[in-house]
Design a protein around this motif. Structure first.
Motif, short mmCIF file in Angstrom:
data_model
loop_
_atom_site.label_atom_id
_atom_site.label_comp_id
_atom_site.label_asym_id
_atom_site.label_seq_id
_atom_site.Cartn_x
_atom_site.Cartn_y
_atom_site.Cartn_z
N ASN A 1 0.70 -1.23 0.05
CA ASN A 1 -0.03 -0.08 0.00
C ASN A 1 0.78 1.27 0.13
O ASN A 1 0.27 2.37 -0.19
CB ASN A 1 -0.97 -0.02 1.31
CG ASN A 1 -2.12 -1.14 1.02
OD1 ASN A 1 -2.41 -1.30 -0.04
ND2 ASN A 1 -2.06 -1.82 2.18
N ARG A 2 1.96 0.95 0.30
CA ARG A 2 2.87 2.47 0.21
C ARG A 2 3.07 2.86 -1.17
O ARG A 2 3.30 2.23 -2.07
CB ARG A 2 4.22 1.90 0.85
CG ARG A 2 4.34 1.76 2.33
CD ARG A 2 5.72 1.25 2.89
NE ARG A 2 5.82 -0.31 2.48
CZ ARG A 2 6.69 -0.91 2.81
NH1 ARG A 2 7.38 -0.65 4.03
NH2 ARG A 2 6.77 -2.19 2.40
N PRO B 1 6.65 0.06 -3.78
CA PRO B 1 7.83 -1.04 -3.59
C PRO B 1 7.54 -2.43 -4.48
O PRO B 1 6.25 -2.85 -4.00
CB PRO B 1 8.08 -0.96 -2.03
CG PRO B 1 7.52 0.23 -1.60
CD PRO B 1 6.45 0.66 -2.57
N GLY B 2 8.64 -2.90 -5.08
CA GLY B 2 8.11 -4.01 -5.36
C GLY B 2 7.44 -3.94 -6.85
O GLY B 2 7.10 -5.21 -7.59
N SER B 3 6.96 -3.04 -7.47
CA SER B 3 6.20 -3.18 -8.70
C SER B 3 7.39 -2.21 -9.79
O SER B 3 7.78 -1.05 -9.33
CB SER B 3 4.95 -2.18 -8.48
OG SER B 3 4.34 -2.05 -9.84
N CYS B 4 7.29 -2.83 -11.06
CA CYS B 4 7.95 -1.98 -11.86
C CYS B 4 7.02 -1.06 -12.49
O CYS B 4 7.64 -0.19 -13.69
CB CYS B 4 8.70 -2.98 -13.13
SG CYS B 4 7.40 -4.33 -13.66
N THR B 5 5.98 -0.86 -12.15
CA THR B 5 4.84 0.19 -12.45
C THR B 5 4.46 0.36 -13.84
O THR B 5 3.86 -0.92 -14.13
CB THR B 5 5.37 1.57 -12.16
OG1 THR B 5 6.40 2.05 -13.03
CG2 THR B 5 5.92 1.76 -10.40
N ARG C 1 -1.51 -6.95 -13.20
CA ARG C 1 -1.65 -5.59 -13.08
C ARG C 1 -2.33 -5.22 -11.82
O ARG C 1 -3.58 -5.86 -11.48
CB ARG C 1 -2.31 -5.04 -14.20
CG ARG C 1 -1.49 -5.42 -15.39
CD ARG C 1 -1.72 -4.75 -16.77
NE ARG C 1 -1.62 -3.07 -16.65
CZ ARG C 1 -1.82 -2.29 -17.61
NH1 ARG C 1 -1.78 -2.93 -18.84
NH2 ARG C 1 -1.17 -1.07 -17.61
N ASP C 2 -2.12 -4.15 -11.13
CA ASP C 2 -2.72 -3.50 -9.88
C ASP C 2 -4.07 -3.18 -10.35
O ASP C 2 -4.12 -2.57 -11.30
CB ASP C 2 -2.07 -2.53 -9.16
CG ASP C 2 -3.01 -2.07 -7.85
OD1 ASP C 2 -2.71 -2.68 -7.08
OD2 ASP C 2 -3.80 -1.00 -8.16
N PRO C 3 -5.31 -3.51 -9.71
CA PRO C 3 -6.71 -3.42 -10.08
C PRO C 3 -7.03 -1.92 -10.14
O PRO C 3 -7.83 -1.48 -11.02
CB PRO C 3 -7.48 -3.96 -9.09
CG PRO C 3 -6.76 -4.64 -8.14
CD PRO C 3 -5.27 -4.48 -8.60
N ASN C 4 -6.34 -1.23 -9.37
CA ASN C 4 -6.45 0.41 -9.28
C ASN C 4 -5.62 1.03 -10.38
O ASN C 4 -6.16 1.96 -10.99
CB ASN C 4 -6.43 0.96 -8.12
CG ASN C 4 -7.44 0.43 -7.22
OD1 ASN C 4 -8.64 0.04 -7.37
ND2 ASN C 4 -7.00 -0.28 -5.84
#
Ligand code: WTA
Length: 660
Positions: free
Chosen positions: A11-12, A444-448, A516-519
Motif C-alpha cells: 500500500n505504500r 515498492p516491488g512494482s516495476c509500475t 496488474r494492480d486493479p486500481n
C-alpha cells in the motif's frame, strides 16, 4: 504454461518530488500520457520521430516499421548509420571531446580516466587492427574480457567496422566459450591474460586456448590479448597477438563502416527453457535508439550526471547501460573492475561518495547481500558514507522484494531518490516496464508502467487479455525497435519461443508471469513461468545444468529446480542419482563437491548447485515423468502435501530430504 495467482499487497506509495518533476526530461503524468497517446495514434510514426531526433543517420530511413515478414520485424531498414559514430564521433564533433567518458576504478582502487576524444582514438586503433587482421563486416568476434575500458573499446571497435560481437562473461568456462565460438562461426577472439577480482588474480586466456583446442574452431584466425595481470600467458605464434602490439602502429582515426539499421550489432547468448543457450541477435539502429532513449527518460541522464551501472559487460545490462547507452548520450560513467565486498562491503558506497555518482543502477541480489553485510559489519553500512550526490537509483535483474526496496530507498537514497525498478530482458534490448523519475509514483516491488510506446499486457494461455487484478502471462502486443531480431542460426526457435502459436502468433511472450494492480494498472512481475532460473540476476536453464550434471561419469540421472534464497533470489537445488550406490556422510559431501567443480568447468561457477541431494532414484510417475513439483517442495523443505498416488516410488521422497 500455467497462470499464476498471488501476490503481496503493497500500500505504500511514493510520489516523485516536485523539484525532480520540474527538472526531468519527461516531466509529469500529462507528458507521459501524451507520449503514450502519440504512440497509440501513429505507432510507427512515433518511433520514427524518436529515431530521427536521438540518432545521427548517414542516410535517412524512409520506412519505420516493416511487418511484412512478421515475426521477423524490421525497423528503419533503409537507413544507414554507425553505432560507434553515434557513441563517440558525434560528441567530439559537438565539442565534447574533452568530456570524461569513463572513470575506471580497478579492483585495487587504482583509477583511470578517459575522455570521449581519447576513447574514440583507442576505438579507432583497435578497429584498424581488426581490419588489418582481416575481420570484415558481418564477421563474428568473441569478446572474453574483464570489466575494463578495453572491454568497451573492443565492443565499440567491432561496431565501428560492422563486425558482430558476442561477449562471454568472464566467469564462464572453456566449454561455454567453445559452444559460442562454434555456434556463431567466430573468426576472432579478444581476451586478456587474466582479471583481478576481490584481491585475486584469475587467468582468462587459458580458457580461450582450451576452448579452441576442443575442435571445430578452425575459423578463429586471431586472438588479441589485453595484458591485465602480467602473469605468464602462452601465445600461439601467428594466431595470438598482444593488444598493445596489435594497435601500436595503427592510426587513431578510422572511417566507420556505414551499415543498414538492421545490420546485426551483437549476439548475446542467454538461457531458454529448453536446449542449449541461444544467441540473441540485436540490430544496430533500433537497439541503439532504445539504449539512448531509456538513458534519457528512465535515468533522466543530464550533462552533469555521473552514471554508474554495476553490471558486467558479459550481461545485457552491461551492453545497454555501459557499452552503448551512456556513450550514445555523451554521459560520464563510472566503471568498476571488482566485486562489491572487496576490500569490504562498503565498497559501493565508498565509490559513490568518491566519484559523486548521481545515478546508480544495480541488482536486488547485490542490495540484499549488502544489507546483510551492513548488519554483520556496521562500519560498511551506507550511513557511514556521504551519498548526497545520488539523485536516482535503479534496480534490474529480478523482482526486488519490498524490504530490500525500502532499505535501498531509505538507507542508500536518503528517502530522496526515486528507484526505477526496470523490468526487461536480454531479448528486449532495454527497459520495457519501468517508472520514470519525474512521472511515476512508486510502489515498492512494482516495476509500475510500460515505457512510453511499449504495449505490455497480461494475457491467459490463449492470448486473451486479462482484466487488471488477474495473474497471467506477460506479453508485448506490438514489435518495438530494440527487440530481438532472431536466434542466431535458428529462426524457427525464435518464432516458436517468442511468438507461440497458442497465443495467436503475434504476441511477444516474455516468459514471466505478471499481474496488474486493479486500481493503478501497475505491473508486478511474479517470476518465470518456464524452466528458467534466476540466480543472483543471472538466467540459467534447468536443462543446461541437468545436462551438464548428466555428462559426469558418476551420474546416472539428475534433475534441477530452484528454491527461494534470501540473497540470490533463487538458489539451485540438484537431485542426483549416481551410477554407484547412494552415498552418505563424508562420501556424499565429497562427491557433491566433485559435482560442483564439474559444473564450474562445464558452465561456470554461477551455475554451481547450492544444494545437492542424492537418491536411489527420482520421484517419477508410472509413465516415467519426473514430478518436478515434488522436487520443488523438497527443495524448499516443505512437507509434501501433494497427491503422491501416481508416484511409482514414494519411498524415494525421504531420501531426497537431506542435503549432501
Ligand atoms: C527477470 C536482464 C522483475 C525476469 C535485464 C526476466 C526482472 C529476466 C526484472 C531477464 C525486474 C529482469 N523485475 N524481474 N525489474 N528485470 N527480471 O535476460 O524474469 O538476464 O525475464 O535480462 O530477469 O533476464 P536477462
Amino acid at each position: 504454461m500455467s497462470v499464476i495467482n498471488s501476490v503481496l499487497i503493497e500500500n505504500r506509495i511514493f510520489p516523485p518530488a516536485e523539484a525532480l518533476v520540474e527538472r526531468s526530461t519527461i516531466s509529469g503524468r500529462v507528458a507521459y500520457d501524451a507520449l503514450c497517446q502519440e504512440a497509440e495514434t501513429d505507432y510507427s510514426g512515433y518511433w520514427a520521430r524518436l529515431a530521427r531526433e536521438h540518432l545521427t543517420w548517414k542516410k535517412e530511413f524512409t520506412t519505420s516499421l516493416d511487418e511484412s515478414r512478421a515475426p521477423f520485424y524490421q525497423w528503419f531498414a533503409d537507413g544507414t548509420l554507425n553505432v560507434s559514430y553515434n557513441c563517440l564521433d558525434r560528441h567530439v564533433e559537438a565539442g565534447l571531446g574533452d568530456k570524461l567518458a569513463i572513470i575506471f576504478e580497478a579492483d585495487d582502487g587504482q583509477l583511470s580516466r578517459i575522455t570521449y576524444q581519447q576513447l574514440l582514438a583507442r576505438v579507432c586503433q583497435l578497429a584498424n587492427a581488426l581490419r588489418a587482421r582481416g575481420v570484415k563486416p558481418g564477421d563474428r568476434v568473441l569478446i572474453y574480457l574483464p570489466m575494463s575500458i578495453e572491454g568497451v573499446v573492443a565492443m565499440q571497435a567491432c561496431a565501428r567496422i560492422g563486425a558482430i560481437h558476442s561477449v562471454v562473461f568472464g566467469g564462464f568456462s572453456a566449454k561455454s566459450i567453445h559452444e559460442r565460438i562454434v555456434d556463431a562461426g567466430t573468426v576472432a577472439v579478444i581476451t586478456a591474460d587474466g582479471q583481478c577480482r576481490g584481491g585475486k588474480r584469475i587467468p582468462l586466456k587459458p580458457a580461450v586456448d582450451d576452448a579452441i583446442a576442443m575442435g571445430g574452431c578452425e575459423m578463429v584466425h586471431s586472438v588479441i590479448v589485453f595484458q591485465r595481470t602480467g602473469d605468464d600467458c602462452s601465445m600461439q605464434a601467428g594466431r595470438d597477438v598482444w593488444w598493445h602490439d596489435a594497435v601500436r602502429e595503427q592510426a587513431q582515426t578510422c572511417e566507420p563502416e556505414w551499415v543498414g539499421a538492421e545490420h546485426p550489432l551483437f549476439l548475446l547468448y542467454t538461457s531458454g527453457s529448453t536446449g542449449k543457450p541461444k544467441g540473441v541477435q540485436h540490430s544496430s539502429g533500433g537497439y541503439l535508439l532504445h539504449a539512448a532513449l531509456t538513458m534519457k527518460w528512465t535515468f533522466d541522464i543530464q550533462a552533469d550526471d555521473v552514471f554508474w551501472c554495476t553490471a558486467d559487460i558479459g550481461w545485457v545490462t552491461g551492453h545497454t547501460y555501459i557499452a552503448y547507452g551512456p556513450l550514445a548520450c555523451g554521459a560520464t560513467q563510472l566503471m568498476f573492475e571488482g566485486v562489491p565486498t572487496y576490500p569490504n562491503a562498503g565498497r559501493f558506497w565508498h565509490m559513490i561518495q568518491n566519484h559523486k555518482v548521481s545515478v546508480f543502477y544495480t541488482a536486488p541480489t547485490a542490495i540484499r547481500s549488502l544489507i546483510k553485510a551492513g548488519e554483520i559489519s556496521p562500519e560498511t553500512h551506507p550511513k557511514n558514507y556521504d551519498l548526497t550526490s545520488l539523485r536516482i537509483l535503479g534496480s534490474v535483474g529480478e523482482p526486488i522484494n519490498p524490504d530490500a526496496w525500502m532499505w535501498y530507498y531509505e538507507q542508500v537514497g536518503g528517502s530522496r531518490c526515486p528507484i526505477v525498478d526496470t523490468f526487461w530482458q536480454t531479448e528486449t534490448g532495454g527497459h520495457m516496464i519501468t517508472p520514470l523519475p519525474g512521472v511515476t509514483p512508486l510502489v515498492p516491488g512494482s516495476c509500475t508502467l510500460p515505457f512510453p510506446g511499449i504495449q505490455a499486457s497480461v494475457v491467459d494461455e490463449t492470448g486473451l487479455e486479462l482484466e487488471w487484478g488477474k495473474g497471467g502471462l506477460l506479453v508485448v502486443k506490438k514489435p518495438w525497435p530494440s527487440m530481438i531480431r532472431t536466434i542466431y542460426g535458428d529462426p524457427q526457435r525464435y518464432a516458436n519461443s517468442y511468438f507461440p502459436a497458442d497465443l495467436g502468433g503475434n504476441l511477444y511472450l516474455a516468459g514471466d508471469g505478471a499481474m496488474r494492480d486493479p486500481n493503478t494498472g501497475y505491473f508486478t512481475i511474479m517470476g518465470r513461468i518456464d524452466d528458467v532460473l534466476n540466480v543472483a540476476g543471472h538466467r540459467m536453464g534447468t536443462m543446461e545444468i541437468e545436462s551438464a550434471l548428466a555428462s559426469n561419469p558418476l551420474v546416472a540421472e539428475a534433475a534441477v529446480v530452484g528454491r527461494p534464497d534470501d540473497v540470490t533470489g533463487e538458489a539451485i537445488c540438484a537431485f542426483v542419482v549416481l551410477k554407484q550406490a547412494r552415498p552418505s556422510g563424508a562420501e556424499a559431501a565429497e562427491i557433491a563437491n566433485q559435482l560442483r567443480s564439474w559444473i564450474t568447468k562445464e558452465i561456470g561457477p554461477i551455475a554451481k548447485p547450492k544444494d545437492i541431494r542424492f537418491g536411489d532414484n527420482l520421484p517419477k510417475t508410472r509413465s516415467g515423468k519426473i514430478m518436478r513439483r515434488l522436487l520443488r517442495s523438497l527443495a524448499k523443505n516443505e512437507d509434501i502435501t501433494q497427491d503422491v498416488s501416481t508416484l511409482e516410488n514414494p519411498g524415494i521422497l525421504d531420501q531426497l530430504k537431506q542435503n549432501a
